[in-house]
Design an enzyme around this catalytic site. Sequence first.
Site, mmCIF file in Angstrom:
data_model
loop_
_atom_site.group_PDB
_atom_site.id
_atom_site.type_symbol
_atom_site.label_atom_id
_atom_site.label_comp_id
_atom_site.label_asym_id
_atom_site.label_seq_id
_atom_site.Cartn_x
_atom_site.Cartn_y
_atom_site.Cartn_z
ATOM 1 N N ARG A 234 14.665 18.942 45.192
ATOM 2 C CA ARG A 234 14.471 20.236 44.743
ATOM 3 C C ARG A 234 14.213 19.904 43.001
ATOM 4 N NH1 ARG A 234 13.566 22.205 48.807
ATOM 5 N NH2 ARG A 234 14.599 23.744 49.759
ATOM 6 N N GLU A 263 8.503 26.045 39.940
ATOM 7 C CA GLU A 263 7.372 26.238 41.027
ATOM 8 C C GLU A 263 6.670 27.436 40.928
ATOM 9 O OE1 GLU A 263 8.491 24.568 44.822
ATOM 10 O OE2 GLU A 263 9.303 22.907 43.943
ATOM 11 N N HIS A 281 5.039 20.908 46.618
ATOM 12 C CA HIS A 281 6.114 21.031 47.551
ATOM 13 C C HIS A 281 5.638 21.243 49.117
ATOM 14 C CE1 HIS A 281 10.195 23.239 47.770
ATOM 15 N NE2 HIS A 281 9.882 22.435 48.864
HETATM 16 P P1 NAP Z 1 21.655 16.974 54.463
HETATM 17 O O1 NAP Z 1 21.564 16.536 55.696
HETATM 18 O O2 NAP Z 1 22.802 18.180 54.183
HETATM 19 O O3 NAP Z 1 22.046 15.732 53.270
HETATM 20 C C1 NAP Z 1 22.273 16.233 51.899
HETATM 21 C C2 NAP Z 1 22.747 15.018 51.315
HETATM 22 O O4 NAP Z 1 22.902 15.167 49.875
HETATM 23 C C3 NAP Z 1 24.132 14.620 52.145
HETATM 24 O O5 NAP Z 1 24.299 13.125 52.458
HETATM 25 C C4 NAP Z 1 25.330 14.935 50.944
HETATM 26 O O6 NAP Z 1 26.399 14.037 51.125
HETATM 27 C C5 NAP Z 1 24.249 14.827 49.595
HETATM 28 N N1 NAP Z 1 24.897 15.500 48.675
HETATM 29 C C6 NAP Z 1 25.010 16.789 48.434
HETATM 30 N N2 NAP Z 1 25.794 17.244 47.224
HETATM 31 C C7 NAP Z 1 25.487 16.098 46.564
HETATM 32 C C8 NAP Z 1 25.689 15.844 45.034
HETATM 33 N N3 NAP Z 1 26.245 16.720 44.335
HETATM 34 N N4 NAP Z 1 25.391 14.493 44.685
HETATM 35 C C9 NAP Z 1 24.942 13.414 45.456
HETATM 36 N N5 NAP Z 1 24.593 13.790 46.899
HETATM 37 C C10 NAP Z 1 24.745 14.958 47.394
HETATM 38 O O7 NAP Z 1 20.413 17.701 54.162
HETATM 39 P P2 NAP Z 1 18.577 17.121 54.562
HETATM 40 O O8 NAP Z 1 18.503 17.974 55.674
HETATM 41 O O9 NAP Z 1 18.801 15.706 54.573
HETATM 42 O O10 NAP Z 1 18.113 17.936 53.146
HETATM 43 C C11 NAP Z 1 18.296 17.740 52.057
HETATM 44 C C12 NAP Z 1 17.275 18.484 51.079
HETATM 45 O O11 NAP Z 1 16.238 17.945 50.961
HETATM 46 C C13 NAP Z 1 17.446 19.951 51.161
HETATM 47 O O12 NAP Z 1 18.608 20.666 50.818
HETATM 48 C C14 NAP Z 1 16.211 20.472 50.602
HETATM 49 O O13 NAP Z 1 16.489 20.644 49.174
HETATM 50 C C15 NAP Z 1 15.377 18.947 50.482
HETATM 51 N N6 NAP Z 1 14.299 19.307 51.177
HETATM 52 C C16 NAP Z 1 13.022 19.367 50.636
HETATM 53 C C17 NAP Z 1 11.831 19.559 51.399
HETATM 54 C C18 NAP Z 1 10.435 19.578 50.721
HETATM 55 O O14 NAP Z 1 9.307 20.233 51.234
HETATM 56 N N7 NAP Z 1 10.291 18.736 49.839
HETATM 57 C C19 NAP Z 1 11.934 19.632 52.902
HETATM 58 C C20 NAP Z 1 13.187 19.789 53.098
HETATM 59 C C21 NAP Z 1 14.291 19.541 52.644
HETATM 60 P P3 NAP Z 1 27.718 14.373 50.413
HETATM 61 O O15 NAP Z 1 28.210 15.626 51.007
HETATM 62 O O16 NAP Z 1 28.642 13.540 50.709
HETATM 63 O O17 NAP Z 1 27.413 14.486 48.982
#
Ligand code: NAP
Length: 316
Positions: A234, A263, A281
């Site tokens: 994000r 955005e 995005h």
């Molecule tokens: P996920 O499986 O929940 O993974 C998120 C990871 O971030 C976890 O490993 C978590 O580990 C870590 N995390 C959370 N808070 C943190 C912090 N303060 N500092 C460091 N690490 C942290 O989620 P996902 O499905 O992979 O998706 C991740 C993100 O990608 C989404 O939330 C979304 O914002 C983004 N995304 C972007 C797009 C795009 O179009 N660009 C599309 C889809 C998703 P811990 O809990 O151990 O910290």
Amino acid sequence: MTHPDYQIVQLASLGTAFDEALADKYRVLALWNDACATEKLAAATDASLVITSVRKGLSRESIGHLPALRAVCSWGVGYETLDTEAMAERGIVVSNTPEILDDCVADLAWALLLTAARRTNIGDRYVKTGQWKTIGAFPLSTRVWGKRLGIVGLGRIGLAIAQRGTGFNMQVRYHNRRERPDSPFTFEPSLLKLAEWADFLVLACPGGPRTHHIVDAAVIRALGAKGILVNIARGTVVDEQALVAALENGEVGGAGLDVLEREPAVPEPFLHMDQVALMPHVGSATHETRHDMSRLVFDNAVSFLESGRLLTPIKE
Ligand code: NAP
């Protein structure tokens, strides 16, 4: 005036096929095109389910208009625009669309990383505008294979990005709040140290207040003059003003950004920086994955209305 006892409030259109299939099966109050959507929610006092998206979100105020609300099905994996605290207070359950988009988002992270390092966007322009003929050889770029890849947020998407890194013979380390014992990659508890170590720092953590500007001026400087930052998480995760300043001063080598802080507004300096590759995005935006995401929202809604159970509930 009587109302037709709506079952579902639909705040986001998820494509014609989805919208029609939903309206065929249920009594739907469709408000995605309505500027006054919040006021119109009062017509849906019986609705037990809301369909929304990470873009449309769902506020505490909107939830307050829906006394029968029990479930929210959201399109997208991030949910920082949904007031999950207000939902938890009322026992309202929420689903998102995880896993099915991991590989497409990881592919896009890699496209941006490769573009920023090997300058394929600039090379394309160089050939098409005839500069190859008039100027000659294209400037050298940055090697990718065998380098150091740092991932911020080794979750579902972060892991898919890391796995692609092993195909490029890279060393991979990651920073999360907690170590993942199930991963073969090295945990780095300090984000600053990860940035100092990495050649490429890829952000794949959630947005929202808990990660706001965790990539600040110090982290960006630590990545260094040859380092490249890639953000598919994000825009709010990065202090954008600090990134602009570091790029202008040559304190960081380049950036590949799918997401921005405000955005679709783009900081003006980015428009003139060859070392910055931008995308609007579109991490999950392939025909196949977008179809799968809408399908999963539909299946979550049907499952909840027919069995009281969401297929992919958010676990906070
Ligand atoms: P996920 O499986 O929940 O993974 C998120 C990871 O971030 C976890 O490993 C978590 O580990 C870590 N995390 C959370 N808070 C943190 C912090 N303060 N500092 C460091 N690490 C942290 O989620 P996902 O499905 O992979 O998706 C991740 C993100 O990608 C989404 O939330 C979304 O914002 C983004 N995304 C972007 C797009 C795009 O179009 N660009 C599309 C889809 C998703 P811990 O809990 O151990 O910290």
